[in-house]
Write an enzyme that holds these catalytic residues in place. Structure first.
Site, mmCIF file in Angstrom:
data_model
loop_
_atom_site.group_PDB
_atom_site.id
_atom_site.type_symbol
_atom_site.label_atom_id
_atom_site.label_comp_id
_atom_site.label_asym_id
_atom_site.label_seq_id
_atom_site.Cartn_x
_atom_site.Cartn_y
_atom_site.Cartn_z
ATOM 1 N N LYS A 1 -0.506 4.882 8.874
ATOM 2 C CA LYS A 1 0.274 5.047 7.640
ATOM 3 C C LYS A 1 -0.646 5.241 6.437
ATOM 4 O O LYS A 1 -0.440 6.144 5.612
ATOM 5 C CB LYS A 1 1.157 3.823 7.419
ATOM 6 C CG LYS A 1 1.851 3.770 6.063
ATOM 7 C CD LYS A 1 1.919 2.334 5.559
ATOM 8 C CE LYS A 1 2.188 2.311 4.081
ATOM 9 N NZ LYS A 1 2.079 0.958 3.514
ATOM 10 N N LYS B 1 -7.659 1.930 -2.916
ATOM 11 C CA LYS B 1 -7.284 1.461 -1.576
ATOM 12 C C LYS B 1 -7.297 2.606 -0.568
ATOM 13 O O LYS B 1 -7.812 2.473 0.552
ATOM 14 C CB LYS B 1 -5.888 0.825 -1.618
ATOM 15 C CG LYS B 1 -5.325 0.394 -0.261
ATOM 16 C CD LYS B 1 -6.120 -0.741 0.366
ATOM 17 C CE LYS B 1 -5.632 -1.079 1.773
ATOM 18 N NZ LYS B 1 -4.339 -1.762 1.773
ATOM 19 N N THR C 1 0.863 -1.181 0.000
ATOM 20 C CA THR C 1 0.000 0.000 0.000
ATOM 21 C C THR C 1 0.898 1.228 0.000
ATOM 22 O O THR C 1 1.587 1.505 0.987
ATOM 23 C CB THR C 1 -0.938 0.013 1.218
ATOM 24 O OG1 THR C 1 -1.818 -1.106 1.137
ATOM 25 C CG2 THR C 1 -1.773 1.279 1.251
#
EC number: 1.1.1.31
Length: 295
Positions: free
Chosen positions: A244, A169, A94
């Site tokens: 994050k 995402k 990611t």
């Protein structure tokens, strides 16, 4: 049978690699952490001396790294050069949208195929082969990657061109973070109003407030026996990782001048949670900080 180099064999990567082996593929792994290397070896996955060595004879290279800089560094430090022309690179970390697009450009320039294919579903999804993949790349490269993704996941969505898997995402995880906070706040409010956890769950899980953060990742022990709340908030999906991902969402919000007040607030709350004792706890554990007034 496809020969696959799988780089990054941590909590997510190792079960994903195991599923590829179980499906009959030849998987060669690489990781920097000795304990991870030992676990991969115990799972019957040969460990190469380097990422480049694993990629040398591979048909596909899957990367599952902590951050975008690790992906770009690996691509530029010999990984792309070691692979045969036309190798398929599946980038499942990611990372930021612009980093995924930069990685795609590097791969194509080196004569390879590339898709960004971040995942959702956590460790349980990785173990069960039920991950969701959000894929960015050309139609042709998506078609080549699809048979491998179907081994590791249950739902695979082609989101558009390079970087758009990462875009999906970051949007998904912003929704997830906001909903997890809302569910946690509702349980804390319910506690203070005298509601039993089970009663509130029974109502909301069958009403308009129903969501994954409640019915799968319920932040209080009891109503959902498989939720992290029943194992002292052992992740799952750790608070540090949510912080994050929301940092990536904040980058995207600012780059696109999007008025996303809830996304910004979720980023602030999870940054505070991860800076405390939430870094290694499941992200649903933010309920304890909400209950105690720490976020």
């Amino acid at each position: 049978m496809t020969r696959i180099a799988f780089l990054g064999l941590g909590h997510m990567g190792l079960p994903m690699a195991r599923n590829l082996v179980a499906a009959g593929h030849e998987v060669h792994g690489f990781d920097l952490v000795p304990a991870v290397i030992e676990a991969a070896g115990a799972a019957g996955i040969p460990i190469a001396s380097s990422g480049a060595d694993a990629a040398t004879d591979a048909d596909a290279v899957i990367t599952m790294f902590p951050a975008g800089r690790h992906v770009l560094d690996a691509y530029q430090d010999g990984l792309l050069a070691a692979a045969r022309p036309g190798t398929l690179f599946i980038e499942s970390s990611t990372i930021a949208v612009h980093e995924a697009q930069a990685a795609h450009g590097l791969a194509v320039e080196a004569g390879h195929r590339n898709v960004d294919a971040p995942v959702s579903g956590g460790v349980v999804g990785a173990e069960n082969g039920t991950l969701a993949f959000m894929v960015g790349g050309s139609e042709e490269d998506f078609a080549v990657a699809l048979p491998l993704l179907e081994v590791m996941g249950k739902r695979i969505v082609h989101c558009g061109g390079p970087g758009l898997g990462q875009a999906a995402k970051v949007c998904n995880n912003m929704v997830l973070a906001v909903s997890q906070i809302a569910v946690a706040e509702a349980f804390v409010l319910g506690e203070r109003l005298g509601l039993e956890h089970q009663a509130l769950f029974d109502v909301v899980s069958q009403a308009s407030g129903q969501c994954w953060s409640l019915t799968t990742n319920c932040p209080v022990p009891g109503p959902v026996p498989t939720s992290p709340a029943n194992r002292n908030y052992q992740p799952g999906f750790a608070g540090a990782l949510m912080a994050k991902d929301l940092g990536l969402a904040l980058q995207a919000i600012e780059q696109t001048s999007t008025d996303a007040k809830m996304g910004r607030l979720a980023q602030e709350l999870y940054a505070a949670f991860a800076a405390g004792d939430g870094a290694g706890r499941d992200f649903s554990g933010i309920i304890t900080d909400i209950r105690d007034g720490r976020v």
